[in-house]
Scaffold this active site. Sequence first.
Site, mmCIF file in Angstrom:
data_model
loop_
_atom_site.group_PDB
_atom_site.id
_atom_site.type_symbol
_atom_site.label_atom_id
_atom_site.label_comp_id
_atom_site.label_asym_id
_atom_site.label_seq_id
_atom_site.Cartn_x
_atom_site.Cartn_y
_atom_site.Cartn_z
ATOM 1 N N ASP A 196 0.871 -1.178 0.000
ATOM 2 C CA ASP A 196 0.000 0.000 0.000
ATOM 3 C C ASP A 196 0.907 1.226 0.000
ATOM 4 O O ASP A 196 1.741 1.385 0.915
ATOM 5 C CB ASP A 196 -0.881 -0.031 1.262
ATOM 6 C CG ASP A 196 -1.917 1.079 1.274
ATOM 7 O OD1 ASP A 196 -1.603 2.198 0.817
ATOM 8 O OD2 ASP A 196 -3.028 0.830 1.758
ATOM 9 N N VAL A 197 0.755 2.100 -0.983
ATOM 10 C CA VAL A 197 1.690 3.230 -1.097
ATOM 11 C C VAL A 197 1.556 4.233 0.043
ATOM 12 O O VAL A 197 2.418 5.109 0.192
ATOM 13 C CB VAL A 197 1.569 3.988 -2.444
ATOM 14 C CG1 VAL A 197 2.064 3.144 -3.602
ATOM 15 C CG2 VAL A 197 0.160 4.515 -2.674
ATOM 16 N N TYR A 224 -8.461 16.323 -5.568
ATOM 17 C CA TYR A 224 -7.667 15.722 -6.649
ATOM 18 C C TYR A 224 -6.687 16.754 -7.224
ATOM 19 O O TYR A 224 -5.503 16.466 -7.405
ATOM 20 C CB TYR A 224 -8.603 15.179 -7.732
ATOM 21 C CG TYR A 224 -7.915 14.389 -8.817
ATOM 22 C CD1 TYR A 224 -7.532 13.060 -8.594
ATOM 23 C CD2 TYR A 224 -7.627 14.955 -10.053
ATOM 24 C CE1 TYR A 224 -6.896 12.322 -9.592
ATOM 25 C CE2 TYR A 224 -6.995 14.222 -11.053
ATOM 26 C CZ TYR A 224 -6.638 12.911 -10.813
ATOM 27 O OH TYR A 224 -6.003 12.184 -11.793
ATOM 28 N N LYS A 254 -2.619 16.463 -7.113
ATOM 29 C CA LYS A 254 -1.821 16.305 -8.337
ATOM 30 C C LYS A 254 -0.933 17.534 -8.590
ATOM 31 O O LYS A 254 0.196 17.397 -9.077
ATOM 32 C CB LYS A 254 -2.740 16.041 -9.534
ATOM 33 C CG LYS A 254 -3.444 14.677 -9.476
ATOM 34 C CD LYS A 254 -2.451 13.519 -9.509
ATOM 35 C CE LYS A 254 -3.142 12.179 -9.689
ATOM 36 N NZ LYS A 254 -2.195 11.052 -9.814
ATOM 37 N N THR A 270 -9.814 5.337 -19.636
ATOM 38 C CA THR A 270 -9.907 4.384 -18.524
ATOM 39 C C THR A 270 -11.171 4.747 -17.731
ATOM 40 O O THR A 270 -11.722 5.834 -17.918
ATOM 41 C CB THR A 270 -8.691 4.481 -17.578
ATOM 42 O OG1 THR A 270 -8.931 5.529 -16.619
ATOM 43 C CG2 THR A 270 -7.386 4.755 -18.309
HETATM 44 N N1 LIG Z 1 -7.427 8.006 -16.522
HETATM 45 C C1 LIG Z 1 -7.302 9.317 -16.627
HETATM 46 O O1 LIG Z 1 -8.067 10.001 -17.320
HETATM 47 C C2 LIG Z 1 -6.176 10.012 -15.900
HETATM 48 C C3 LIG Z 1 -5.845 11.335 -16.225
HETATM 49 C C4 LIG Z 1 -4.798 11.969 -15.531
HETATM 50 C C5 LIG Z 1 -4.105 11.292 -14.538
HETATM 51 N N2 LIG Z 1 -4.454 10.004 -14.225
HETATM 52 C C6 LIG Z 1 -3.703 9.337 -13.177
HETATM 53 O O2 LIG Z 1 -3.123 8.162 -13.710
HETATM 54 C C7 LIG Z 1 -3.010 7.161 -12.684
HETATM 55 C C8 LIG Z 1 -3.621 5.871 -13.174
HETATM 56 O O3 LIG Z 1 -4.932 6.142 -13.628
HETATM 57 P P1 LIG Z 1 -5.887 5.003 -14.239
HETATM 58 O O4 LIG Z 1 -6.967 5.701 -14.968
HETATM 59 O O5 LIG Z 1 -5.052 3.968 -14.912
HETATM 60 O O6 LIG Z 1 -6.541 4.495 -12.876
HETATM 61 P P2 LIG Z 1 -6.778 3.045 -12.244
HETATM 62 O O7 LIG Z 1 -6.995 2.055 -13.330
HETATM 63 O O8 LIG Z 1 -7.853 3.239 -11.211
HETATM 64 O O9 LIG Z 1 -5.380 2.765 -11.534
HETATM 65 C C9 LIG Z 1 -5.059 3.292 -10.280
HETATM 66 C C10 LIG Z 1 -4.261 2.258 -9.532
HETATM 67 O O10 LIG Z 1 -3.855 2.770 -8.250
HETATM 68 C C11 LIG Z 1 -3.994 1.713 -7.300
HETATM 69 N N3 LIG Z 1 -4.095 2.192 -5.933
HETATM 70 C C12 LIG Z 1 -5.107 2.894 -5.371
HETATM 71 N N4 LIG Z 1 -4.853 3.108 -4.068
HETATM 72 C C13 LIG Z 1 -3.658 2.513 -3.806
HETATM 73 C C14 LIG Z 1 -2.861 2.365 -2.638
HETATM 74 N N5 LIG Z 1 -3.232 2.890 -1.465
HETATM 75 N N6 LIG Z 1 -1.685 1.678 -2.742
HETATM 76 C C15 LIG Z 1 -1.291 1.152 -3.919
HETATM 77 N N7 LIG Z 1 -2.009 1.239 -5.063
HETATM 78 C C16 LIG Z 1 -3.181 1.915 -4.989
HETATM 79 C C17 LIG Z 1 -5.255 0.997 -7.762
HETATM 80 O O11 LIG Z 1 -5.342 -0.297 -7.185
HETATM 81 P P3 LIG Z 1 -6.804 -0.968 -6.942
HETATM 82 O O12 LIG Z 1 -7.521 -0.900 -8.265
HETATM 83 O O13 LIG Z 1 -6.468 -2.335 -6.505
HETATM 84 O O14 LIG Z 1 -7.468 -0.116 -5.888
HETATM 85 C C18 LIG Z 1 -5.018 0.965 -9.268
HETATM 86 O O15 LIG Z 1 -4.180 -0.109 -9.611
HETATM 87 C C19 LIG Z 1 -3.671 7.774 -11.447
HETATM 88 O O16 LIG Z 1 -2.675 8.321 -10.600
HETATM 89 C C20 LIG Z 1 -4.556 8.874 -12.026
HETATM 90 O O17 LIG Z 1 -4.828 9.896 -11.090
HETATM 91 C C21 LIG Z 1 -5.461 9.354 -14.887
#
Ligand SMILES: NC(=O)c1ccc[n+]([C@@H]2O[C@H](COP(=O)([O-])OP(=O)(O)OC[C@H]3O[C@@H](n4cnc5c(N)ncnc54)[C@H](OP(=O)(O)O)[C@@H]3O)[C@@H](O)[C@H]2O)c1
Length: 253
Positions: free
Chosen positions: A64-65, A158, A162, A193
């Site tokens: 867990d981060v 958020y 960020k 996503t």
């Molecule tokens: N998708 C977008 O549009 C977008 C845009 C800008 C930035 N981002 C950033 O990109 C990153 C990935 O996004 P994504 O869309 O691929 O989201 P995602 O599929 O929900 O991936 C997020 C990951 O973080 C993990 N996580 C959550 N809490 C955690 C914890 N306490 N310890 C360790 N791991 C943890 C989740 O694990 P579980 O699923 O097991 O909880 C999941 O594997 C995020 O930081 C997000 O803010 C996304």
Amino acid sequence: MTARFDDKIVLITGGSGVIAGVTAQAFADRGATVVLTGHNPDRLAAAAARLRPGEGGIDWVAADVTDSGQVAAMVAEVVRRHGGLDVAFNSAGIFGKGAPLADLDEDTWSAVLNVNLTGVFLAMKHEIAHMRTHGGGVIINMASNIGAHGRRPGLAAYAASKGAVSVLTQTAARDHIGDGIRINAVSPGASDTPMSYRPGETSADRDARVKAAVPAGRVSDPAEVAAAVLWLASDDSSFVVGHDLVVDGGATA
Ligand SMILES: NC(=O)c1ccc[n+]([C@@H]2O[C@H](COP(=O)([O-])OP(=O)(O)OC[C@H]3O[C@@H](n4cnc5c(N)ncnc54)[C@H](OP(=O)(O)O)[C@@H]3O)[C@@H](O)[C@H]2O)c1
């Protein structure tokens, strides 16, 4: 891109996530050994099983981060199993419930700041502790175009988390470039996503909203975010330090 990551050990936090998975595959396809980490062992194991190993292998270690002890133990385990740590992509993050600031509940605030900001701090702290005594390395932190680059109503936690990751990246980069560690961030806009959907939205709703707001007229393919991460991880960006690379189709241009 032509860069290769043969013999490199690449660690990806939030490893069961969508962008993390696409990025992991891109590293694996270019020769890296990829280690996924996250807080849910079942989801991590499933994510690792979906990847095709390249010349290196695919592995996972749970942590867990938000827990410093778990992150320290995870980095030690990666080094024990694979003999080092060369590249880290700190991608773990959560979106949290949206609400105008006065209505934002304190649990959401704490959870979002804990995962998105403290999680990146702890990951870097323990990754750097290894890298600076073992020849250096490269770190890429996941920020967002919501934060330092743009704001949206109802996303105070958020955006604050960020935006702070963008600043933390710059300060860490200055602190540790002398240790041979190159630290940068990537700031995507909406990527394809589940996180890119607002509550109750269909794909058509999301696409129409994004078309109106983003000059490029669409969400990114996660592979377009992965390409930016791989460039920052590669020697092609060897003089890029403390940069925050926006990948948002012009949304905050
Ligand atoms: N998708 C977008 O549009 C977008 C845009 C800008 C930035 N981002 C950033 O990109 C990153 C990935 O996004 P994504 O869309 O691929 O989201 P995602 O599929 O929900 O991936 C997020 C990951 O973080 C993990 N996580 C959550 N809490 C955690 C914890 N306490 N310890 C360790 N791991 C943890 C989740 O694990 P579980 O699923 O097991 O909880 C999941 O594997 C995020 O930081 C997000 O803010 C996304």
